[in-house]
Design a protein around this motif. Structure first.
Motif, PDB file in Angstrom:
ATOM      1  N   THR A   1      21.849 -11.144  -4.975  1.00 31.02           N
ATOM      2  CA  THR A   1      23.271 -10.974  -5.290  1.00 31.02           C
ATOM      3  C   THR A   1      23.674 -11.865  -6.461  1.00 31.02           C
ATOM      4  O   THR A   1      24.381 -11.427  -7.373  1.00 31.02           O
ATOM      5  CB  THR A   1      24.124 -11.308  -4.053  1.00 31.02           C
TER       6      THR A   1
ATOM      7  N   ILE B   1      23.051 -10.557  -9.994  1.00 30.48           N
ATOM      8  CA  ILE B   1      23.825  -9.463 -10.603  1.00 30.48           C
ATOM      9  C   ILE B   1      24.754  -9.979 -11.708  1.00 30.48           C
ATOM     10  O   ILE B   1      24.650  -9.517 -12.850  1.00 30.48           O
ATOM     11  CB  ILE B   1      24.562  -8.640  -9.516  1.00 30.48           C
ATOM     12  N   PRO B   2      25.641 -10.970 -11.434  1.00 28.34           N
ATOM     13  CA  PRO B   2      26.437 -11.509 -12.547  1.00 28.34           C
ATOM     14  C   PRO B   2      25.557 -12.134 -13.639  1.00 28.34           C
ATOM     15  O   PRO B   2      25.831 -11.962 -14.834  1.00 28.34           O
ATOM     16  CB  PRO B   2      27.302 -12.589 -11.881  1.00 28.34           C
TER      17      PRO B   2
ATOM     18  N   LEU C   1      24.048  -9.403 -15.795  1.00 29.05           N
ATOM     19  CA  LEU C   1      25.048  -8.712 -16.628  1.00 29.05           C
ATOM     20  C   LEU C   1      25.440  -9.566 -17.832  1.00 29.05           C
ATOM     21  O   LEU C   1      25.540  -9.060 -18.955  1.00 29.05           O
ATOM     22  CB  LEU C   1      26.270  -8.347 -15.780  1.00 29.05           C
TER      23      LEU C   1
ATOM     24  N   LEU D   1      22.442  -9.702 -20.260  1.00 29.26           N
ATOM     25  CA  LEU D   1      22.318  -8.475 -21.054  1.00 29.26           C
ATOM     26  C   LEU D   1      23.401  -8.413 -22.126  1.00 29.26           C
ATOM     27  O   LEU D   1      23.162  -7.930 -23.234  1.00 29.26           O
ATOM     28  CB  LEU D   1      22.384  -7.233 -20.154  1.00 29.26           C
TER      29      LEU D   1
ATOM     30  N   VAL E   1      30.730 -19.595 -12.237  1.00 29.63           N
ATOM     31  CA  VAL E   1      31.802 -19.296 -11.275  1.00 29.63           C
ATOM     32  C   VAL E   1      31.641 -17.870 -10.733  1.00 29.63           C
ATOM     33  O   VAL E   1      31.706 -17.636  -9.521  1.00 29.63           O
ATOM     34  CB  VAL E   1      33.196 -19.484 -11.924  1.00 29.63           C
ATOM     35  N   ALA E   2      31.396 -16.920 -11.652  1.00 31.08           N
ATOM     36  CA  ALA E   2      31.242 -15.520 -11.226  1.00 31.08           C
ATOM     37  C   ALA E   2      30.087 -15.383 -10.242  1.00 31.08           C
ATOM     38  O   ALA E   2      30.175 -14.657  -9.240  1.00 31.08           O
ATOM     39  CB  ALA E   2      31.009 -14.619 -12.439  1.00 31.08           C
TER      40      ALA E   2
ATOM     41  N   VAL F   1      31.142 -16.917  -6.905  1.00 30.79           N
ATOM     42  CA  VAL F   1      32.101 -16.046  -6.219  1.00 30.79           C
ATOM     43  C   VAL F   1      31.372 -14.851  -5.589  1.00 30.79           C
ATOM     44  O   VAL F   1      31.620 -14.490  -4.433  1.00 30.79           O
ATOM     45  CB  VAL F   1      33.201 -15.570  -7.202  1.00 30.79           C
ATOM     46  N   ALA F   2      30.438 -14.255  -6.335  1.00 26.54           N
ATOM     47  CA  ALA F   2      29.693 -13.098  -5.807  1.00 26.54           C
ATOM     48  C   ALA F   2      28.916 -13.494  -4.553  1.00 26.54           C
ATOM     49  O   ALA F   2      28.857 -12.740  -3.574  1.00 26.54           O
ATOM     50  CB  ALA F   2      28.751 -12.540  -6.864  1.00 26.54           C
TER      51      ALA F   2
END
Lengths: 387, 142
Positions: free
Chosen positions: A76, A79-80, A83, A86, A203-204, A207-208
């Motif tokens: 998980t 994922i951030p 992203l 990329l 942070v992202a 949070v995820a």
């Protein structure tokens, strides 16, 4: 004058945030997450293998809960990270091929490896994420494909690290605002600084993780708004497959129900009352599913070893545990010798002080320490020593 | 250089083992489907998600006053990635009527509340930043 729309070029991307100084920093943490997810994935795959040359350990009982929780959490978190990573390297997609056959061949190979890496990484994160929510919009075999693609992703990642190693080392020895490795046109200031973008990414990522990890971390449940489980369920434990979904009917578990132990020619059949008349044991064992959710619980029932003794099963016997459910890939599961001999392995009839509800496996279910949830067979009817 | 070549060769071997495992354990239909998903993920990122983000960033840069841009970018990254993580929960595709313990929360309402909270935070941060910069500006000129 008419200008024809043309595909963008690498030089069209001018933000100084799209820099190797950012990409390598995010990429390092992404690599750490992929490494942990790969190793814990191998552990989970091995735990489900029939053939285990090195027996999967039965202790600590929470081992699989920890490794599979880590698998989902790092996946998980990736994922951030992926992203943002990329985004920082996106201009590279439009880079002009170099002149000269040799350079062209080398860059072609590198680009191919990155293509494999990106495709495999997205595949792993997307298929894993959907699997946590039990959403299967595909026809490939999840376990086989996710396992094989894990090797492909990690292989491509190792190649990528080998190619980029000098840049990675250079970036980490320099300040984040250093421009040594930047493209010459990447000079335009962004809405945030590079440090700002990195902090935002951390942070992202946090949070995820917090928003989903409540499925397996009890103290996060109250703030884990997007977790696929909230820790609730009948008798305080969530359910993966209901009795209805497994097509367990009432007459299967009525007065005619028998639990049969088989060791070659020797057989022993018990009613539920016989089972309750035997010495009862109570164990605190977690149930931890491959989808990443887990819960601790107190189980009571008969020690599996006591049942195997009824048919004279020798020590270290591999046994096949079969469910009443008419079909399904986990109708029958193999329990290795170290698990069948472990004192904590129970054929449980009670959960958290109450008689098992049908969805938890009434009349009785297998519960063993440190074992993937899919192999904790419910609605057990037959326990046979494997020859 | 030699160490890097060795690491690279190891990576190739690991990847080939994965490719062989993928290839030999499923039938052609399953492989085609896995291939479709493999390519589909990249297409979805490169041709849909990346252009959408580019467009959003252009909108932020053109329409928002300077003071609001940084908070908007932070909000975009945090909320955007969280939304992607939450797609399976928001879609409700895994929901099964016989099993209320799976996907038990009201994810869509939570998401809408979250969006509202983030918008408020961006506005507040933007207001604070524009007031601070105008104060600084007055101090410099006054």
């Amino acid at each position: 004058m008419i200008t024809r729309p043309s595909p963008p070029q690498e030089s069209d991307f001018t933000s100084r945030l799209r820099s190797p100084a950012v990409a390598a920093r995010v990429g390092t943490w992404l690599g750490v997450c992929f490494g942990i997810a790969f190793v814990t994935g191998l552990i989970s795959h091995y735990a489900q293998n029939h053939s285990q040359p090195i027996p999967f350990p039965t202790s600590p009982s929470w081992g699989y809960r920890l490794t599979q929780g880590l698998h989902i959490v790092t996946g998980t978190a990736s994922i951030p990270l992926l992203l943002v990573k990329l985004w920082t390297v996106f201009p590279k997609l439009f880079a002009r091929p170099p002149r000269g056959m040799r350079k062209l061949a080398i860059e072609g190979l590198e680009r191919a490896s990155i293509g494999v890496l990106v495709a495999a990484a997205i595949f792993q994160l997307a298929s894993g994420l959907l699997n946590t929510a039990q959403w299967y919009p595909w026809s490939y075999s999840f376990r086989t494909t996710h396992y094989a693609m894990g090797w492909i992703a990690i292989g491509a990642l190792v190649v990528h690290i080998a190619v980029k190693l000098p840049i990675i080392r250079g970036v980490w020895t320099n300040d984040v605002d250093d421009t040594t490795y930047d493209r010459p046109e990447a000079t335009a200031p962004g809405a945030v600084s590079r440090r700002g973008l990195l902090r935002t990414t951390w942070v992202a990522t946090g949070v995820a993780v917090i928003a989903t990890a409540g499925s397996t971390v009890p103290w996060l449940r109250s703030i884990s708004f997007f977790s696929v489980r909230d820790g609730e369920g009948p008798q305080g434990v969530p359910i993966n497959k209901t009795a209805a979904a497994a097509r367990i009917t009432e007459d299967m578990v009525g007065a005619d129900y028998r639990l049969t132990m088989v060791n070659g020619e020797t057989q022993s059949s018990l009613t539920l009352d016989d089972l309750r008349a035997m010495t009862q044991r109570t164990e605190s064992l977690p149930i931890a599913c491959v989808e990443g959710w887990s819960a601790g619980a107190t189980w009571s029932g008969v020690r599996l070893r006591d049942l195997l003794d009824l048919v004279g099963a020798p020590p270290d016997s591999e046994v096949v545990v079969t469910s009443l459910q008419p079909s399904g890939p986990y109708r029958a599961t193999l329990l290795q010798g170290n698990f069948s001999d472990d004192d904590r392995t129970l054929i449980a009839t009670r959960l958290n002080g109450e008689v098992l509800v049908p969805d938890h496996g009434y009349p009785c279910r297998l519960i063993a320490p440190n074992r993937p949830g899919v192999l904790q067979t419910k609605w057990v009817t037959r326990i046979e020593v494997s020859t | 250089m030699r160490a890097r070549l060795a690491i690279g060769a190891l990576g190739v071997l690991l990847g080939l083992f994965g490719a062989r495992t993928l290839w030999t354990r499923q039938d052609t239909d399953q492989l085609t489907n896995a291939g479709l998903w493999l390519v589909g993920g990249v297409v979805l990122h490169d041709l849909v998600l990346a252009p959408v983000v580019l467009l959003l960033v252009v909108v932020v840069a053109r329409l928002l006053p300077t003071a609001y841009r940084a908070p908007a970018v932070v909000a975009l990254v945090v909320l955007g990635t969280l939304t992607i993580v939450a797609v399976p929960m928001l879609s409700g595709q895994g929901v099964r009527p016989d099993n209320p313990t799976l996907l038990p929360r009201d994810y869509r309402t939570t998401w809408l509340v979250l969006v509202a909270v983030v918008v408020v935070l961006v506005v507040v941060a933007g207001l604070l930043r524009s007031r601070r910069s105008s104060v600084e500006h007055t101090e410099e000129t006054g």
